[in-house]
Design a protein around this motif. Sequence first.
Motif, PDB file in Angstrom:
ATOM      1  N   ALA A  27      13.765 -28.850 -39.650  1.00  0.00           N
ATOM      2  CA  ALA A  27      13.868 -29.959 -40.626  1.00  0.00           C
ATOM      3  C   ALA A  27      14.003 -31.179 -39.854  1.00  0.00           C
ATOM      4  N   THR A  28      13.149 -32.202 -40.552  1.00  0.00           N
ATOM      5  CA  THR A  28      13.407 -33.618 -39.947  1.00  0.00           C
ATOM      6  C   THR A  28      13.132 -34.579 -40.955  1.00  0.00           C
ATOM      7  N   GLY A  29      14.133 -35.191 -41.258  1.00  0.00           N
ATOM      8  CA  GLY A  29      14.030 -36.072 -42.460  1.00  0.00           C
ATOM      9  C   GLY A  29      13.858 -35.432 -43.574  1.00  0.00           C
ATOM     10  N   ASP A  30      12.739 -35.536 -44.481  1.00  0.00           N
ATOM     11  CA  ASP A  30      12.421 -34.879 -45.844  1.00  0.00           C
ATOM     12  C   ASP A  30      11.537 -33.997 -45.560  1.00  0.00           C
ATOM     13  N   VAL A  31      10.965 -33.445 -44.429  1.00  0.00           N
ATOM     14  CA  VAL A  31      10.210 -32.394 -44.103  1.00  0.00           C
ATOM     15  C   VAL A  31      10.709 -31.327 -43.432  1.00  0.00           C
ATOM     16  N   VAL A  32      10.333 -30.142 -43.843  1.00  0.00           N
ATOM     17  CA  VAL A  32      10.487 -28.931 -43.153  1.00  0.00           C
ATOM     18  C   VAL A  32       9.427 -27.955 -42.898  1.00  0.00           C
ATOM     19  N   ASP A  46      18.871 -26.255 -52.165  1.00  0.00           N
ATOM     20  CA  ASP A  46      18.929 -27.773 -52.358  1.00  0.00           C
ATOM     21  C   ASP A  46      20.509 -27.873 -52.791  1.00  0.00           C
TER      22      ASP A  46
END
Length: 79
Positions: A27-32, A46
Amino acid sequence: AEDATLVAAAAAKAGWVDATTAVVAVATGDVVAVGWIGDSRAVVVDGRGAARTLTRDHNASNPAEAARVRAAGGSGGRN
């Protein structure tokens, strides 16, 4: 060690073949980003507690997966 020997003997008698599964998520920022093999599963939950499945099983009982493996020259299933 004795338990492992008994399990190996039972598996050999049943004709089982060892297999491996794995799942990794980054997971990096809002990307998985998720990678998986076999019938490992990844789920993300969530902040409200709602779950979302991120993977689907890679196994021979899924006709599309079995066709994909055969098309790539592979084989799969229980022996």
